[in-house]
Design a protein around this motif. Structure first.
Motif, PDB file in Angstrom:
ATOM      1  N   PHE A 115       0.916  -0.848  -0.014  1.00 59.20           N
ATOM      2  CA  PHE A 115      -0.096   0.454   0.159  1.00 59.20           C
ATOM      3  C   PHE A 115       1.017   1.483   0.275  1.00 59.20           C
ATOM      4  N   ALA A 119       1.079   4.171  -2.840  1.00 59.53           N
ATOM      5  CA  ALA A 119       0.830   5.454  -2.366  1.00 59.53           C
ATOM      6  C   ALA A 119       1.844   6.581  -2.461  1.00 59.53           C
ATOM      7  N   PHE A 159     -13.449   1.543   1.492  1.00 59.19           N
ATOM      8  CA  PHE A 159     -12.883   1.355   0.375  1.00 59.19           C
ATOM      9  C   PHE A 159     -12.774  -0.354  -0.020  1.00 59.19           C
ATOM     10  N   THR A 160     -13.077  -1.118   0.080  1.00 59.45           N
ATOM     11  CA  THR A 160     -13.684  -2.423  -0.650  1.00 59.45           C
ATOM     12  C   THR A 160     -14.134  -1.788  -1.868  1.00 59.45           C
ATOM     13  N   LEU A 162     -13.929   1.535  -3.488  1.00 57.25           N
ATOM     14  CA  LEU A 162     -13.084   1.630  -3.980  1.00 57.25           C
ATOM     15  C   LEU A 162     -12.106   1.054  -5.054  1.00 57.25           C
ATOM     16  N   LYS A 163     -12.166  -0.114  -3.978  1.00 57.44           N
ATOM     17  CA  LYS A 163     -11.085  -1.230  -4.938  1.00 57.44           C
ATOM     18  C   LYS A 163     -11.845  -2.017  -6.379  1.00 57.44           C
ATOM     19  N   VAL A 286      -3.292   4.154  -7.544  1.00 54.10           N
ATOM     20  CA  VAL A 286      -4.794   4.818  -6.416  1.00 54.10           C
ATOM     21  C   VAL A 286      -5.205   3.491  -5.946  1.00 54.10           C
ATOM     22  N   GLY A 287      -5.909   3.128  -7.432  1.00 57.45           N
ATOM     23  CA  GLY A 287      -7.032   2.266  -7.218  1.00 57.45           C
ATOM     24  C   GLY A 287      -6.293   0.761  -6.065  1.00 57.45           C
ATOM     25  N   CYS A 290      -6.257   1.446  -2.576  1.00 55.55           N
ATOM     26  CA  CYS A 290      -6.803   1.152  -1.631  1.00 55.55           C
ATOM     27  C   CYS A 290      -7.834  -0.035  -1.508  1.00 55.55           C
ATOM     28  N   SER A 291      -7.326  -0.960  -2.346  1.00 53.84           N
ATOM     29  CA  SER A 291      -7.607  -1.955  -2.557  1.00 53.84           C
ATOM     30  C   SER A 291      -6.725  -2.799  -1.528  1.00 53.84           C
ATOM     31  N   PHE A 293      -5.200  -1.533   1.646  1.00 54.37           N
ATOM     32  CA  PHE A 293      -5.521  -1.215   2.540  1.00 54.37           C
ATOM     33  C   PHE A 293      -6.508  -1.647   2.780  1.00 54.37           C
ATOM     34  N   GLY A 294      -7.656  -1.688   1.915  1.00 58.08           N
ATOM     35  CA  GLY A 294      -8.467  -2.528   2.612  1.00 58.08           C
ATOM     36  C   GLY A 294      -8.143  -3.871   3.208  1.00 58.08           C
TER      37      GLY A 294
END
Length: 440
Positions: A115, A119, A159-160, A162-163, A286-287, A290-291, A293-294
């Motif tokens: 992540f 990021a 975040f889910t 977003l992923k 970025v995607g 997010c994935s 991090f979730g």
């Protein structure tokens, strides 16, 4: 005055939250990288798609089994609880020893670093910021979860979604590139002819990318109406993942071709770059951030529950068993797991731990699902609100397949498999030493 009742978990998760946990626990960083490894071991796009579909169907079989187990024992701890009841405290401890103390924090450290890597690249920070960003991410996740599962679920749901947006973007871009010649996505690659044995071996990375479906069972003690919600959420969540994985691989094949996918080290970025240039690669970074991090949010929440249940059984330090009466969160367990993951990041030793415990993780799936046979035979008078269809074939096929995957992994990666089995074996003397300490 009556004695105060001990704090317990609060059932605050609905079907939507539970399904998001399943999706978020499976989709991490793997689908953005692993397809290249599968393509390298195949000769055509058709073989790639078949392998991902087959891996999804096999995993769905495992998910159906976990649905019955969760409906039978809708409490925190998941596989640890099933092993303890069916096979005794030692197998349950070995699961907790391998997963909650090594694999979970190791996975969190590895994915948090991924992540941070994406990021920092997305915002233009130097590489030296990767570790501080990863540590900050874990600290933030732990802080949010200290307020209870409801707060953690809000973050997880965001975040889910977003992923899933990142996955949808990749699918759309791949199909856009393939307009008019979608059939090329399934074409044979004359430059990459591989033997059948390698094609079968390509199922390994695909199966590993489907891992993580068990986290919801770790959190079953906080699911509302669990006998109905768990089977629905597991089935809906995993079916969504299989559809996403198959479609995203079609998109990779359509946009990059079989040879291009096999040669790529970052297929998601390569696909986006073909349409949008470097800005597209930044957007997908970025995607992916997010994935990942979730995923960390789910792994920390689920792993903390396993640690808490182990401690409540006396198999780990007693203070970790505490549950906050107001938030219903295992606060000490969350902080311990987060601190251990941060220590692994700072030491840089997490990559080896994850490699060494992957076999142990899938071994726990095999033995965890095998407990269905014990429940069906020993607790015939205890009806389950949900029964896995196709019993005994569905759990038998999944367990047999997983054991075959483990054997194949031991052949292709003997060092990692050997270390994984050694780590599990080291838990045996630790268990007896701990029992001796308890007796004293």
């Amino acid at each position: 005055m009556p004695a105060p009742q001990p704090a317990h978990y609060l059932r605050r998760l609905g079907t939507w939250d539970a399904a998001m946990i399943v999706i978020g626990g499976v989709i991490g960083a793997g689908i953005f990288r692993t397809p290249a490894a599968v393509a390298k071991s195949t000769s055509s796009g058709t073989e790639v798609i078949i392998l991902w579909a087959l891996g999804g169907l096999l995993t769905l079989a495992g998910v159906l089994c976990y649905a019955e187990l969760g409906a039978r024992r809708p409490q925190a701890g998941g596989t640890y609880v099933y092993l303890r009841e069916a096979f005794g405290q030692l197998p349950a401890f070995l699961f907790g020893w391998t997963m909650a103390l090594i694999n979970y924090p190791g996975s969190v450290a590895a994915v948090a670093t991924t992540f941070a890597d994406y990021a920092t690249r997305a915002v233009g920070l130097p590489h030296e910021w990767v570790k501080p960003v990863a540590v900050s991410a874990i600290s933030f996740i732990v802080l949010v979860n200290l307020f209870g599962i409801r707060a953690g679920a809000w973050v997880q749901n965001i975040f889910t979604v977003l992923k899933l947006g990142a996955v949808a973007m990749l699918i759309a871009v791949g199909l856009y590139l393939a307009r008019g010649h979608l059939g090329l996505a399934f074409a044979a690659d004359p430059t990459h002819d591989v033997p059948t044995s390698m094609v079968i071996g390509a199922l390994l990375p695909a199966m590993f990318a489907y891992g993580g479906f068990h986290y919801l069972n770790d959190l079953a003690g906080e699911v509302r109406d669990p006998q109905r919600t768990l089977p629905r959420a597991l089935g809906l969540g995993m079916a969504s993942v299989v559809v996403c994985y198959v479609l995203i691989n079609i998109a990779y094949m359509a946009g990059l071709g079989h040879a291009g996918l096999a040669a790529s080290t970052a297929p998601a970025a390569d696909l986006m770059r073909r349409v949008f240039g470097e800005s597209g690669a930044t957007v997908i970074a970025v995607g992916i951030a997010c994935s990942t991090f979730g995923y960390c949010s789910i792994a920390i929440a689920g792993g903390a529950r396993v640690l808490q249940v182990m401690s409540a059984d006396g198999m780990f330090f007693r203070p970790i068993a505490r549950i906050d009466a107001k938030s219903g969160a295992p606060r000490v367990a969350l902080m311990v797991l987060g601190a251990w993951a941060i220590a692994l990041i700072l030491s840089g030793s997490f990559e080896a731990l994850v490699d060494y415990t992957t076999v142990g993780e899938w071994l726990s799936h095999a033995f965890g699902i095998a407990t269905i046979f014990w429940y069906r035979n020993k607790l015939k008078s205890e009806p389950s609100p949900y029964l896995v269809p196709g019993y005994p074939w569905v759990p038998l096929i999944f367990t047999t397949t997983v054991l075959c995957v483990i054997v194949a992994t031991a052949i292709t990666q003997p060092q990692n498999a050997g270390m994984s089995l050694l780590i599990i074996a080291l838990g045996v003397p630790v268990y007896y030493l701990w029992r001796k300490r308890l007796n004293r």
